[in-house]
Scaffold this active site. Sequence first.
Site, mmCIF file in Angstrom:
data_model
loop_
_atom_site.group_PDB
_atom_site.id
_atom_site.type_symbol
_atom_site.label_atom_id
_atom_site.label_comp_id
_atom_site.label_asym_id
_atom_site.label_seq_id
_atom_site.Cartn_x
_atom_site.Cartn_y
_atom_site.Cartn_z
ATOM 1 N N HIS A 5 0.852 -1.186 0.000
ATOM 2 C CA HIS A 5 0.000 0.000 0.000
ATOM 3 C C HIS A 5 0.897 1.248 0.000
ATOM 4 O O HIS A 5 2.028 1.207 0.508
ATOM 5 C CB HIS A 5 -0.888 0.004 1.243
ATOM 6 C CG HIS A 5 -2.025 -0.987 1.192
ATOM 7 N ND1 HIS A 5 -3.010 -1.043 2.147
ATOM 8 C CD2 HIS A 5 -2.324 -1.956 0.293
ATOM 9 C CE1 HIS A 5 -3.864 -2.002 1.839
ATOM 10 N NE2 HIS A 5 -3.474 -2.579 0.720
ATOM 11 N N GLU A 23 0.963 3.832 1.779
ATOM 12 C CA GLU A 23 1.430 4.259 3.111
ATOM 13 C C GLU A 23 2.631 3.431 3.568
ATOM 14 O O GLU A 23 3.602 3.969 4.115
ATOM 15 C CB GLU A 23 0.315 4.105 4.151
ATOM 16 C CG GLU A 23 -0.941 4.913 3.876
ATOM 17 C CD GLU A 23 -1.995 4.081 3.147
ATOM 18 O OE1 GLU A 23 -1.663 3.391 2.155
ATOM 19 O OE2 GLU A 23 -3.160 4.133 3.566
ATOM 20 N N CYS A 45 -6.057 1.688 6.034
ATOM 21 C CA CYS A 45 -6.605 0.425 6.548
ATOM 22 C C CYS A 45 -5.891 0.083 7.869
ATOM 23 O O CYS A 45 -4.906 0.726 8.238
ATOM 24 C CB CYS A 45 -6.418 -0.680 5.509
ATOM 25 S SG CYS A 45 -4.747 -1.376 5.474
ATOM 26 N N CYS A 68 -1.968 -0.315 7.631
ATOM 27 C CA CYS A 68 -1.213 0.935 7.464
ATOM 28 C C CYS A 68 -1.331 1.828 8.699
ATOM 29 O O CYS A 68 -0.356 2.471 9.096
ATOM 30 C CB CYS A 68 -1.707 1.659 6.219
ATOM 31 S SG CYS A 68 -1.401 0.725 4.712
#
Lengths: 151, 151
Positions: free
Chosen positions: A54, A56, A84, A87
Amino acid sequence: MSEYHEIWMNAALEEAGKAAGSGEIPVGAVTVFENEILVRSHNLVEHLRDASAHAEMLVLKKTAAVLDRWRLTGVTLVVTVEPCPMCAMAMVLFRIDRLIYGCSEPRTGACGSLLNLPGNPALNHRIEVVPGILAEKSGKYLKDFFELRRA
Amino acid sequence: MSEYHEIWMNAALEEAGKAAGSGEIPVGAVTVFENEILVRSHNLVEHLRDASAHAEMLVLKKTAAVLDRWRLTGVTLVVTVEPCPMCAMAMVLFRIDRLIYGCSEPRTGACGSLLNLPGNPALNHRIEVVPGILAEKSGKYLKDFFELRRA
């Protein structure tokens, strides 16, 4: 100050656009240190064949490499969509100062929607959270992407 | 079947021992595919200067690389301690079949303690969870480590 927020979010949105252009879910992120953008990245799950890639996670790891420390005191993370649980917890573990995000993610968001990890008193680090920066723009990126995939 | 669980957990405990030996919080993990251990790793936060380098994240990423796919259907993850929210959500994102863990982590555990992410109906993947395998042994590793650090 919120003028800065929008400048940084526009850089994150630019990253989200790159993700969309290469078939990834359009989420982009940047980190900011001493008011300067330090690292930029976007979702690379398909490209790297890594479900944890992801935006992040990628900027957190790169920022730690650039600063040569895993405690990211003084760092702000700017991301187009509410993080999420993976992260959000990574941000707690990396001990960032502040999170700025665009649109909310009602289904899996862990910064006020499904959960609120940065504000969980059981965890030993607090993060200042600024939601809703250029939220319509980042939400539109996601909406367009999923509509195109369904078409 | 539980005989297998203990064999796999002993391999994870061996990894936890390596972590302790190099000054890392002693957590180890392995992944299992078609009843064979596929990948082994342990906590490397200090060594890699990466707060996300938990044993579980490292084995998930390596397993995806070995199987050349990010959807880890058919994979069991075995870890000495109950995963935190970052790692538990990563397991959901990587869509593993099963999680086997040793001792519980009351403070940050996200598989039944602080949270229960693998059993959260809002997330779009369920994971079978087997807790408590050789729990005393893995708990002792952690206890000894933190007692030594306080000494």
